[in-house]
Design a protein around this motif. Structure first.
Motif, PDB file in Angstrom:
ATOM      1  N   ARG A  54      25.054  30.718  38.754  1.00 20.50           N
ATOM      2  CA  ARG A  54      24.071  30.386  37.715  1.00 20.50           C
ATOM      3  C   ARG A  54      24.735  29.993  36.397  1.00 20.50           C
ATOM      4  O   ARG A  54      24.061  29.711  35.417  1.00 20.50           O
ATOM      5  CB  ARG A  54      23.097  31.543  37.521  1.00 20.50           C
ATOM      6  N   TYR A 400      19.336  28.943  27.559  1.00 19.94           N
ATOM      7  CA  TYR A 400      20.571  29.280  28.273  1.00 19.94           C
ATOM      8  C   TYR A 400      21.105  30.660  27.895  1.00 19.94           C
ATOM      9  O   TYR A 400      22.285  30.933  28.070  1.00 19.94           O
ATOM     10  CB  TYR A 400      21.639  28.223  27.991  1.00 19.94           C
ATOM     11  N   ASP A 454      21.042  27.854  21.340  1.00 19.54           N
ATOM     12  CA  ASP A 454      20.303  27.793  22.604  1.00 19.54           C
ATOM     13  C   ASP A 454      20.850  28.772  23.635  1.00 19.54           C
ATOM     14  O   ASP A 454      20.454  28.737  24.801  1.00 19.54           O
ATOM     15  CB  ASP A 454      20.316  26.375  23.164  1.00 19.54           C
ATOM     16  N   ALA A 456      23.947  29.037  24.813  1.00 19.13           N
ATOM     17  CA  ALA A 456      25.142  28.605  25.531  1.00 19.13           C
ATOM     18  C   ALA A 456      26.391  29.120  24.826  1.00 19.13           C
ATOM     19  O   ALA A 456      26.422  29.285  23.594  1.00 19.13           O
ATOM     20  CB  ALA A 456      25.186  27.079  25.617  1.00 19.13           C
ATOM     21  N   GLU A 479      26.818  27.386  30.321  1.00 17.05           N
ATOM     22  CA  GLU A 479      25.388  27.636  30.317  1.00 17.05           C
ATOM     23  C   GLU A 479      25.005  28.568  31.459  1.00 17.05           C
ATOM     24  O   GLU A 479      25.579  28.496  32.554  1.00 17.05           O
ATOM     25  CB  GLU A 479      24.616  26.323  30.477  1.00 17.05           C
ATOM     26  N   TYR A 480      24.012  29.415  31.172  1.00 19.34           N
ATOM     27  CA  TYR A 480      23.453  30.288  32.201  1.00 19.34           C
ATOM     28  C   TYR A 480      21.995  29.900  32.415  1.00 19.34           C
ATOM     29  O   TYR A 480      21.246  29.714  31.451  1.00 19.34           O
ATOM     30  CB  TYR A 480      23.547  31.750  31.777  1.00 19.34           C
ATOM     31  N   ALA A 481      21.592  29.768  33.665  1.00 16.67           N
ATOM     32  CA  ALA A 481      20.222  29.376  33.973  1.00 16.67           C
ATOM     33  C   ALA A 481      19.575  30.430  34.852  1.00 16.67           C
ATOM     34  O   ALA A 481      20.114  30.768  35.910  1.00 16.67           O
ATOM     35  CB  ALA A 481      20.208  28.021  34.680  1.00 16.67           C
ATOM     36  N   ARG A 485      18.708  25.564  38.017  1.00 15.34           N
ATOM     37  CA  ARG A 485      20.105  25.508  37.593  1.00 15.34           C
ATOM     38  C   ARG A 485      20.532  24.070  37.321  1.00 15.34           C
ATOM     39  O   ARG A 485      20.121  23.146  38.033  1.00 15.34           O
ATOM     40  CB  ARG A 485      21.006  26.141  38.649  1.00 15.34           C
ATOM     41  N   ARG A 486      21.340  23.927  36.314  1.00 24.46           N
ATOM     42  CA  ARG A 486      21.842  22.611  35.939  1.00 24.46           C
ATOM     43  C   ARG A 486      22.804  22.105  37.013  1.00 24.46           C
ATOM     44  O   ARG A 486      23.650  22.858  37.500  1.00 24.46           O
ATOM     45  CB  ARG A 486      22.574  22.709  34.597  1.00 24.46           C
ATOM     46  N   SER A 558      17.147  18.690  34.285  1.00 25.26           N
ATOM     47  CA  SER A 558      18.417  19.327  33.938  1.00 25.26           C
ATOM     48  C   SER A 558      19.565  18.382  34.258  1.00 25.26           C
ATOM     49  O   SER A 558      19.550  17.681  35.268  1.00 25.26           O
ATOM     50  CB  SER A 558      18.588  20.633  34.716  1.00 25.26           C
TER      51      SER A 558
END
Length: 907
Positions: A54, A400, A454, A456, A479-481, A485-486, A558
């Motif tokens: 993630r 994020y 944000d 990140a 980044e954490y989703a 997920r990106r 994303s």
């Protein structure tokens, strides 16, 4: 046959990996808590670490020249301070990086443009704060405020808030990090700026006349000096500052500089302020001494926590207030050290108060060797730094933001060791445990870590070598989703350098998305124009350096991005080595003909001085090292010494060609070119560490490095001063160099050419090599296969071989030249049902060029009962992969054992 042992380096790697992954999997409970905290009640923690898939990592920009600090602006543009004075600007929308200012700075020693931070109210006032060594003859550094107008630094807007007097004669320690707390107070770290040389294995407290610059009692422990401190001020709108309540000394300056919040530091490199409780954290880069201490030597890195202003010990104490002896540099005698409860600065170089506040111990500390208290930190060279304390509720709508698991944790990192740790604390801020954070990221020399609005994480990577522009430096966004997920963008570009016109094949095939049913689209941005598709062929028609940006998007909007550079204007040279002889093997007293062909499109006439050509027999030791120097690390078995060197922390301080923090490897090789016994002496130093030969910077010990590995590394370094005899470009040589040297070596013919550069693109070096190895090949050394390998032990007579061979199994050996080969001899053991070996070219079902039947049986003596079977080859010539397929269509179970094969030369 060969005795097989597991290399020590591999054993260390496996053990380290086991510990490492154990820590990751088990970190929901305390790991290796220090003794002083073992009896405390630990915070209940039932949360599980988040799935690493993630997290996504985006390299926003790369190729920076000594990046020191970054400022993340409200629009997510990033300003980076480079030590030599450049202020770089990353445009988040255009995905471009440019220089917006070049300050006149003094960048000697460790000085330069060291810090940059945006004002907390940047959206309204557009103020940037810089800390830099002022160019010219005045020895001062300035904390200054500038206005940023769009992407332009308004030089005329400069307001100098604070001037820090310095000395520029001796190295080192400038620090220079700027940060703010939630109340708008500015914190600036300043290094001790003291002569770190000639300290004779002690702390820098030299009180002799004329040695004032080698006495840290005049800086770090001097309340009237701004160096070796963390300063705290309140910037005012007119470009001045005021002193906030709660600093270490009164506002009137009666006891010391009122700007001082904390003192007694060596090099407080990175600083962060806990946004909720105001605790101040910093990493203090430690000294290199010979003073015995609780954990080896009193040379600790420190992570410090200041819950209130105070004196943090240096140069009198380190770690948990371990005491330096009072060393008299004139008489060379040691006396009792200071009392941490009542330290007195009685140096003649002190201009501040004599009776200092009680010394505060470090929060976490570790030395060059393994740490008993904090084994997770590893060992070797080190530079401790701190990042932010993360609070999830401070980012309520951030897309994020990190998961709840990291709420209240402090991030620390080590610039040399390349790790990031998350520190868990109890509700009072006491240490509970540490654990690796995103170990798979492996940032190369992280030098700054911040959290964007944000949620990140932004990391600034300094890169491999000190004082250098590194291609692996850059800005990384993590980044954490929690939901969608990106995508992860992965790109390849072939070729990435060449002449005009240059057609490049771009591919995004390695890109992926962890959300199984997402559909990806691919957009390429080249020179401001957008192109679509997973693969793209693009032709560059003008010289230049082009940034190529790949964006990979899913159907939810994303995106993941990746960047690379294409250099157009200079075609790499072509270097080829051809031969009519066999290009895989050597035989006794055989002849080897060769022809070296070199072509370069832009260099119409080749420069003979830029051509290299050599032919050598390479055994282990000195010849091996020479090969490493000449090949530059090509994929041979002989790169072991160079790989060992690269696996240690040596590359942080040394490059091959140019001086970094330590001397270039070629400088070392040249100095000791004619010295006898230097290989052993250099190996000793690699193992034991030391300083003084090339300046004050210490070389950390590598006590666990096997002696043989250290000697191989030493030989690799010393070989860089050896110039191999230049070989004619066409000729024939007799293969006699291996006689009497065993079977473990190889011949190598090597050729290379460095062109002159063209159209603004730097010179390009191309090399080629050809290796001739012994025609006896161990079967267990296959490149691919599914036969079992029996490891050499006492029970096997120290023979290793392949076994558990059943119908349909195979082994493959890559790139075997059969030119001039008459037959292959197999050393086999009749141990099983029997069967045959089929020799096929290209694939498992490729052209059959030979086979042999092996009878079934049971060896009476498993150590001695081996047979030689000769297999003539038919229609075999040229280079190809060879597959050895094992068959018996009538019987099941094991068929036989095979030890080695030998390629017989035609008469």
């Amino acid at each position: 046959m060969r005795h097989i042992t597991l290399p020590a380096t591999l054993t260390i790697f496996i053990a380290a990996s086991a510990t490492f992954f154990f820590n990751i999997k088990k970190h929901a409970v305390p790991i290796n808590s220090p003794d002083k905290y073992a009896s405390e009640e630990l915070r209940a923690d039932t949360l599980h670490a988040p799935d690493s898939s993630r997290f996504t990592y985006l390299t926003l920009a790369s190729g920076l020249d000594e990046p020191m600090q970054m400022a993340i602006l409200p629009n997510y543009d990033v300003v980076v301070a480079e030590r030599k004075g450049a202020l770089r600007y990353y445009d988040n929308t255009a995905r471009t990086l440019k220089t917006i200012a070049q300050l006149n700075v003094f960048s000697g020693i460790e000085d330069g443009l060291l810090g940059v931070a945006a004002d907390p109210d940047f959206s309204n006032n557009h103020w940037l704060y810089l800390y830099y060594g002022v160019g010219g003859n005045k020895n001062v550094s300035h904390l200054a405020r500038f206005e940023l107008n769009g992407q332009k630094l308004v030089r005329s807007s400069e307001k100098v808030l604070l001037e820090v007097p310095t000395q520029r004669q001796y190295c080192c320690h400038s620090a220079g990090y700027i940060t703010f707390d939630p109340q708008g107070l500015l914190y600036l770290s300043v290094g001790d700026n003291t002569n770190a040389e000639e300290i004779e294995g002690h702390n820098p407290t030299d009180e002799r006349p004329g040695r004032e610059l080698a006495d840290d009692q005049g800086t770090s422990a001097n309340s009237n000096d701004l160096r070796g401190k963390i300063l705290r001020i309140r910037p005012e709108s007119d470009g001045t500052y005021t002193i906030p309540d709660g600093n270490l000394f009164p506002r009137d300056g009666s006891q010391g500089r009122p700007e001082v919040y904390a003192m007694g530091m060596r090099n407080p490199f990175r600083v962060s302020v806990d946004a909720k409780n105001g605790y101040v954290y910093w990493g203090d880069v430690g000294p290199d001494t010979e003073i015995k201490a609780e954990e080896g030597k009193l040379s600790y890195e420190e992570i410090n926590q200041a819950r209130k202003p105070g004196f943090f010990g240096y140069p009198y104490f380190l770690g948990a207030n371990e005491v330096f002896p009072d060393y008299d540099f004139a008489t060379k005698k040691e006396g009792p050290g200071k009392d941490p409860a009542r330290p007195v600065n009685d140096s003649p170089n002190n201009t501040g108060i004599r009776e200092l506040p009680p010394a505060q111990p470090a929060w976490i500390w570790y030395g060059k060797g393994p740490s008993r208290r904090w084994p997770e930190v590893g060992k070797g060279g080190a530079s401790a730094m701190t990042g932010p304390v993360y609070y999830r509720d401070l980012y309520p709508n951030a897309p994020y933001k990190l998961p709840e698991y990291y709420h209240g944790k402090l991030f620390i990192y080590d610039w040399i060791r390349k790790w990031i740790m998350a520190i868990t604390m109890d509700k009072e801020g006491n240490y509970v445990r540490m654990e690796p954070f995103l170990p798979e990221l492996r940032v190369v020399a992280p030098i700054d870590m911040q959290i964007a609005p944000d949620g990140a994480i932004y990391l600034l990577a300094y890169g491999t070598n000190w004082f250098a522009r590194n291609t692996n430096s850059g800005i990384i966004r993590v980044e954490y989703a929690e939901g969608n997920r990106r995508p992860i963008a992965v790109m390849s570009a072939r070729p990435n350098v060449g002449g005009v016109p240059l057609t490049v094949q771009l591919s995004a095939k390695g890109s992926r998305d962890f959300d199984e049913h997402d559909k990806l689209t691919y957009t390429w941005n080249i020179g401001g124009r957008a192109y679509q598709g997973e693969q793209l062929k693009h032709t560059f028609t003008k010289p230049g350096v082009y940034d190529v940006v790949l964006s990979v998007a899913d159907q939810h909007g994303s995106k993941g991005t990746a960047t690379t550079q294409i250099k157009v204007g200079n075609t790499p040279p072509e270097v080829r080595i051809t031969s009519q002889s066999n290009r895989s093997f050597y035989w006794d007293d055989a002849a080897f003909d060769y022809k070296i062909s070199i072509n370069d499109k832009e260099d119409q006439t080749l420069n003979p001085e830029r051509i290299t050509a050599s032919f050598n027999y390479l055994s282990y030791g000195k010849d091996l090292a020479t090969a490493l120097a000449s090949t530059g690390g090509t994929g041979m078995e002989y790169v072991r010494a160079q790989q060992l060197y690269a696996s240690l922390d040596c590359k942080s301080c040394h490059t091959v060609e140019t001086k970094s923090i330590g001397p270039a490897l070629k400088m070392i090789a040249e100095r000791y070119r004619d010295s006898t016994g230097m290989s052993a002496r250099l190996a000793d130093k690699i193992i034991r560490g030391g300083s003084g030969s090339w300046g004050s910077y210490p070389m950390p010990p590598h006590a666990d490095l096997p002696r043989k590995d250290a000697e191989d590394i030493a030989e690799y370094i010393l070989s860089l001063a050896r110039t191999p005899e230049q070989l004619p470009l066409t000729g024939s040589v007799r293969l006699t160099g291996h006689e009497g040297k065993g079977s473990e070596g190889a011949y190598m013919i090597q050729a290379g050419y460095t062109d002159s550069g063209h159209a603004g693109i730097e010179p390009i070096h191309t090399s080629s090599h050809l290796v001739l190895r012994n025609p006896l090949i161990q079967m267990e050394d296959y490149d691919e296969g599914n036969a079992g390998v029996v490891i050499a032990t006492k029970n096997t007579g120290f023979i290793s071989y392949i076994a558990n061979i059943t119908f349909g199994k195979f082994v493959r050996f890559n790139h075997i030249d059969l030119t001039g080969v008459a037959a292959i001899h197999f050393r086999v053991q009749e141990q099983g049902a029997g069967g045959r070996i089929e020799i096929r070219r290209g694939t498992k079902t490729g052209t059959l060029i030979g086979s042999v039947e092996i009878a079934g049986g049971q060896a009476a003596d498993p150590v001695r009962d081996w047979k030689d079977l000769r297999v003539p080859l038919s229609g075999a010539r040229g280079m190809s992969d060879l597959f050895f397929v094992f068959k018996n269509e009538k019987k099941t179970g094991p068929l036989f054992h095979v030890d080695y094969m030998y390629f017989e030369k035609q008469k």
